[in-house]
Design a protein around this motif. Structure first.
Motif, PDB file in Angstrom:
ATOM      1  N   GLY A  75       0.808  -1.212   0.000  1.00 27.18           N
ATOM      2  CA  GLY A  75       0.000   0.000   0.000  1.00 27.18           C
ATOM      3  C   GLY A  75       0.838   1.257   0.000  1.00 27.18           C
ATOM      4  O   GLY A  75       0.529   2.232  -0.695  1.00 27.18           O
ATOM      5  N   VAL A  76       1.923   1.250   0.756  1.00 30.12           N
ATOM      6  CA  VAL A  76       2.816   2.410   0.812  1.00 30.12           C
ATOM      7  C   VAL A  76       3.562   2.567  -0.510  1.00 30.12           C
ATOM      8  O   VAL A  76       3.626   3.662  -1.079  1.00 30.12           O
ATOM      9  N   LEU A  77       4.122   1.466  -1.018  1.00 35.95           N
ATOM     10  CA  LEU A  77       4.933   1.540  -2.235  1.00 35.95           C
ATOM     11  C   LEU A  77       4.110   1.822  -3.490  1.00 35.95           C
ATOM     12  O   LEU A  77       4.596   2.444  -4.430  1.00 35.95           O
ATOM     13  N   LEU A  78       2.877   1.331  -3.519  1.00 34.89           N
ATOM     14  CA  LEU A  78       2.070   1.448  -4.737  1.00 34.89           C
ATOM     15  C   LEU A  78       0.986   2.527  -4.640  1.00 34.89           C
ATOM     16  O   LEU A  78       0.092   2.560  -5.465  1.00 34.89           O
ATOM     17  N   ARG A  79       1.092   3.391  -3.666  1.00 36.55           N
ATOM     18  CA  ARG A  79       0.037   4.374  -3.432  1.00 36.55           C
ATOM     19  C   ARG A  79      -0.350   5.142  -4.704  1.00 36.55           C
ATOM     20  O   ARG A  79      -1.522   5.296  -5.006  1.00 36.55           O
ATOM     21  N   LEU A 134      -8.003  -0.205   5.962  1.00 39.56           N
ATOM     22  CA  LEU A 134      -6.772   0.377   5.424  1.00 39.56           C
ATOM     23  C   LEU A 134      -7.045   1.291   4.230  1.00 39.56           C
ATOM     24  O   LEU A 134      -6.192   2.093   3.861  1.00 39.56           O
ATOM     25  N   GLN A 135      -8.229   1.181   3.633  1.00 37.51           N
ATOM     26  CA  GLN A 135      -8.569   2.057   2.505  1.00 37.51           C
ATOM     27  C   GLN A 135      -8.408   3.524   2.893  1.00 37.51           C
ATOM     28  O   GLN A 135      -7.899   4.324   2.122  1.00 37.51           O
ATOM     29  N   GLY A 136      -8.872   3.865   4.087  1.00 35.26           N
ATOM     30  CA  GLY A 136      -8.783   5.251   4.542  1.00 35.26           C
ATOM     31  C   GLY A 136      -7.359   5.696   4.813  1.00 35.26           C
ATOM     32  O   GLY A 136      -7.059   6.889   4.772  1.00 35.26           O
ATOM     33  N   LEU A 137      -6.477   4.756   5.081  1.00 30.10           N
ATOM     34  CA  LEU A 137      -5.074   5.082   5.323  1.00 30.10           C
ATOM     35  C   LEU A 137      -4.337   5.373   4.024  1.00 30.10           C
ATOM     36  O   LEU A 137      -3.585   6.333   3.933  1.00 30.10           O
ATOM     37  N   PHE A 138      -4.587   4.567   3.004  1.00 31.80           N
ATOM     38  CA  PHE A 138      -3.828   4.705   1.758  1.00 31.80           C
ATOM     39  C   PHE A 138      -4.461   5.665   0.756  1.00 31.80           C
ATOM     40  O   PHE A 138      -3.764   6.335   0.017  1.00 31.80           O
ATOM     41  N   LEU A 139      -5.774   5.717   0.695  1.00 30.90           N
ATOM     42  CA  LEU A 139      -6.483   6.574  -0.270  1.00 30.90           C
ATOM     43  C   LEU A 139      -5.901   6.441  -1.675  1.00 30.90           C
ATOM     44  O   LEU A 139      -5.707   7.425  -2.386  1.00 30.90           O
ATOM     45  N   ARG A 140      -5.642   5.207  -2.063  1.00 31.23           N
ATOM     46  CA  ARG A 140      -5.078   4.920  -3.389  1.00 31.23           C
ATOM     47  C   ARG A 140      -6.158   5.090  -4.441  1.00 31.23           C
ATOM     48  O   ARG A 140      -7.250   4.556  -4.303  1.00 31.23           O
ATOM     49  N   PRO A 141      -5.880   5.838  -5.500  1.00 29.97           N
ATOM     50  CA  PRO A 141      -6.890   5.979  -6.559  1.00 29.97           C
ATOM     51  C   PRO A 141      -7.101   4.666  -7.305  1.00 29.97           C
ATOM     52  O   PRO A 141      -6.169   3.889  -7.490  1.00 29.97           O
ATOM     53  N   GLY A 142      -8.340   4.444  -7.686  1.00 26.51           N
ATOM     54  CA  GLY A 142      -8.686   3.247  -8.427  1.00 26.51           C
ATOM     55  C   GLY A 142      -8.528   3.460  -9.923  1.00 26.51           C
ATOM     56  O   GLY A 142      -7.969   4.465 -10.370  1.00 26.51           O
ATOM     57  N   LEU A 165     -11.544   7.602  -4.222  1.00 21.84           N
ATOM     58  CA  LEU A 165     -10.240   7.292  -3.651  1.00 21.84           C
ATOM     59  C   LEU A 165     -10.419   6.189  -2.617  1.00 21.84           C
ATOM     60  O   LEU A 165     -11.494   6.015  -2.060  1.00 21.84           O
ATOM     61  N   GLY A 166      -9.364   5.482  -2.331  1.00 25.29           N
ATOM     62  CA  GLY A 166      -9.420   4.467  -1.296  1.00 25.29           C
ATOM     63  C   GLY A 166      -9.903   3.123  -1.790  1.00 25.29           C
ATOM     64  O   GLY A 166     -10.750   2.500  -1.180  1.00 25.29           O
ATOM     65  N   THR A 167      -9.351   2.667  -2.895  1.00 23.69           N
ATOM     66  CA  THR A 167      -9.773   1.367  -3.415  1.00 23.69           C
ATOM     67  C   THR A 167      -8.853   0.235  -2.969  1.00 23.69           C
ATOM     68  O   THR A 167      -9.117  -0.914  -3.284  1.00 23.69           O
ATOM     69  N   TYR A 168      -7.783   0.570  -2.245  1.00 28.65           N
ATOM     70  CA  TYR A 168      -6.839  -0.452  -1.788  1.00 28.65           C
ATOM     71  C   TYR A 168      -6.929  -0.590  -0.282  1.00 28.65           C
ATOM     72  O   TYR A 168      -6.777   0.393   0.424  1.00 28.65           O
ATOM     73  N   PRO A 169      -7.149  -1.772   0.208  1.00 28.82           N
ATOM     74  CA  PRO A 169      -7.539  -3.026  -0.426  1.00 28.82           C
ATOM     75  C   PRO A 169      -9.048  -3.065  -0.682  1.00 28.82           C
ATOM     76  O   PRO A 169      -9.814  -2.333  -0.056  1.00 28.82           O
ATOM     77  N   LEU A 191     -15.382  -5.097 -13.521  1.00 30.77           N
ATOM     78  CA  LEU A 191     -16.213  -3.897 -13.372  1.00 30.77           C
ATOM     79  C   LEU A 191     -15.381  -2.618 -13.318  1.00 30.77           C
ATOM     80  O   LEU A 191     -15.935  -1.525 -13.234  1.00 30.77           O
ATOM     81  N   ALA A 192     -14.052  -2.754 -13.362  1.00 28.13           N
ATOM     82  CA  ALA A 192     -13.113  -1.625 -13.276  1.00 28.13           C
ATOM     83  C   ALA A 192     -13.321  -0.835 -11.988  1.00 28.13           C
ATOM     84  O   ALA A 192     -13.138   0.376 -11.942  1.00 28.13           O
ATOM     85  N   GLU A 193     -13.700  -1.540 -10.938  1.00 27.37           N
ATOM     86  CA  GLU A 193     -13.852  -0.928  -9.619  1.00 27.37           C
ATOM     87  C   GLU A 193     -12.530  -0.966  -8.853  1.00 27.37           C
ATOM     88  O   GLU A 193     -12.314  -0.159  -7.956  1.00 27.37           O
ATOM     89  N   HIS A 194     -11.684  -1.950  -9.184  1.00 27.83           N
ATOM     90  CA  HIS A 194     -10.421  -2.142  -8.466  1.00 27.83           C
ATOM     91  C   HIS A 194      -9.331  -2.607  -9.422  1.00 27.83           C
ATOM     92  O   HIS A 194      -9.604  -3.227 -10.436  1.00 27.83           O
TER      93      HIS A 194
END
Length: 188
Positions: free
Chosen positions: A9-13, A87-95, A102-106, A153-156
């Protein structure tokens, strides 16, 4: 396992691995199409079937093993293992581009189905080796299909789905150890 999910999550944010980009470009279905409808149905049905299997397993174990069954402790692993979705709220990784949130990971869907499937495998292990193997096969199938449906579905991204499965399994194993659920596969 949980540490691997956090490190990823950190490396791939803000990074989209090539496999993720390729899958979304080539395996996702446009909204409103038949493949998208099938993927949405699989996503919902997979989770629902795992829940039904969990309830059926709990009833079967209670009937066969009575009050000494570990059903309550096994069911307690579900929210614990599914908590990896926080953890979604921690990383806020765009999908993917089609997913504005935002927050699709995990992936929350994959985390929940993995948590429920994990608990079902623990429960069915109390009924014998054949039931345990069937539950394991069913759980692996459900997790794989739900994860694939979220990608179609291109959700994740693929990483979102894999991170959810690995993280939920890791937390589930940790919870099982803390709750002293250990191996309970009966030989009958």
């Amino acid at each position: 396992m949980l540490a691997a999910v956090v490190v990823a999550g950190v490396l791939l944010r803000d990074v989209v691995p090539p496999a993720d980009a390729w899958l979304v470009a080539h395996a996702s279905a446009a909204p409103g199409t038949r493949p998208a409808a099938v993927a949405a149905a699989v996503s919902g049905a997979g989770t629902l079937l795992c829940l039904v299997a969990l309830v059926a397993g709990a009833v079967a174990v209670l009937r066969r093993r009575g009050r000494g069954a570990r059903v309550g402790r096994v069911v307690a692993t579900v929210p614990l293992a599914a908590s990896v979705l926080l953890l979604q709220g921690l990383f806020l990784r765009p999908g993917p581009p089609q997913q504005p949130q935002l927050g699709t990971y995990p992936s929350g869907h994959v985390a929940v189905v993995t948590a429920v499937g994990f608990a079902a495998v623990l429960l069915y292990g109390q009924l014998g080796r054949a039931w345990h193997r069937a539950a394991l096969a069913g759980a692996l199938t459900a997790v794989t299909l739900v994860a694939a449906s979220r990608i179609v579905l291109a959700e994740h991204w693929l990483v979102d789905a894999a991170g959810a499965a690995v993280g939920a399994l890791g937390v589930g194993l940790l919870a099982a150890a803390v709750l002293r659920l250990g191996p309970a596969v009966r030989t009958r």
